[in-house]
Design an enzyme around this catalytic site. Sequence first.
Site, PDB file in Angstrom:
ATOM      1  N   PRO A  85       7.709  -3.650 113.660  1.00 39.00           N
ATOM      2  CA  PRO A  85       8.609  -4.637 114.301  1.00 39.00           C
ATOM      3  C   PRO A  85       7.280  -5.715 114.922  1.00 39.00           C
ATOM      4  O   PRO A  85       6.745  -5.547 115.543  1.00 39.00           O
ATOM      5  CB  PRO A  85       9.114  -3.569 115.117  1.00 39.00           C
ATOM      6  CG  PRO A  85       9.299  -2.394 114.793  1.00 39.00           C
ATOM      7  CD  PRO A  85       8.009  -2.389 113.585  1.00 39.00           C
ATOM      8  N   CYS A  86       8.267  -6.924 114.348  1.00 42.14           N
ATOM      9  CA  CYS A  86       7.095  -8.369 114.838  1.00 42.14           C
ATOM     10  C   CYS A  86       7.605  -9.073 116.174  1.00 42.14           C
ATOM     11  O   CYS A  86       6.879 -10.067 116.518  1.00 42.14           O
ATOM     12  CB  CYS A  86       6.963  -9.141 113.802  1.00 42.14           C
ATOM     13  SG  CYS A  86       8.271 -10.437 112.868  1.00 42.14           S
ATOM     14  N   GLN A  87       8.952  -8.757 116.926  1.00 47.91           N
ATOM     15  CA  GLN A  87       9.200  -9.342 117.590  1.00 47.91           C
ATOM     16  C   GLN A  87       8.530  -9.907 118.882  1.00 47.91           C
ATOM     17  O   GLN A  87       8.756 -11.076 119.463  1.00 47.91           O
ATOM     18  CB  GLN A  87      10.772  -8.897 117.461  1.00 47.91           C
ATOM     19  CG  GLN A  87      12.196  -8.728 117.283  1.00 47.91           C
ATOM     20  CD  GLN A  87      12.396  -7.743 116.744  1.00 47.91           C
ATOM     21  OE1 GLN A  87      11.068  -6.585 116.456  1.00 47.91           O
ATOM     22  NE2 GLN A  87      13.171  -7.199 115.795  1.00 47.91           N
TER      23      GLN A  87
END
Length: 202
Positions: free
Chosen positions: A74-76
């Site tokens: 995940p890059c959030q």
Amino acid sequence: MNVLSCFDGVSCAYEALVRAGVKINKYYAIEIEENARKVADRNHPDILRPTNDVREVTASMFPDGIDLIIGGSPCQDLSVAKNGREGLAGARSGLFYTFSSIIKTLKPKHFILENVYSMPKDCRDTITNEMGVEPVKFDAALVSAQSRKRLFWTNIKFELPEAQDIVLADILEPDGIVDARMVNKKQKAYCLTASYQGANTS
């Protein structure tokens, strides 16, 4: 080849491997989002799902071993698209450490990790140290109508493809209209999000 895809989404990795001519023996997919799993399973009924949560992965789930581990953690918490990003200390992007742990446990022959290019330098350096290889920058603009810069950490040697010069207007329906806010100076689409209101350069 036995493949484990973490954060699998709709199994685009399965499609990519097939199109690249890779013979898949077993494809294990770990994905927490139910709708994504439904799409993937409809397209590839042979997908194996030992668990839906990467935090629950154990070596006993893969008795025949794993040749390739793929993951787009995940890059959030890393992307500039998020205000007040927490980096690898964030609950979602921190799952990178789980991915790294899985690699150390399963010891695959090959691995591929993908994440957003716009992450802070200290996070990039941390990931590089954990993975043991330098990242390669790849912009989807080389082969598509969208500019989407990403970093790939892998122990597989490869060369970047040649630019195809595809612009947004090339892939729209004949009556499609290109909004100036949707493209950069090279007429490539920006990264479009569900809440898109303008340019997003992540």
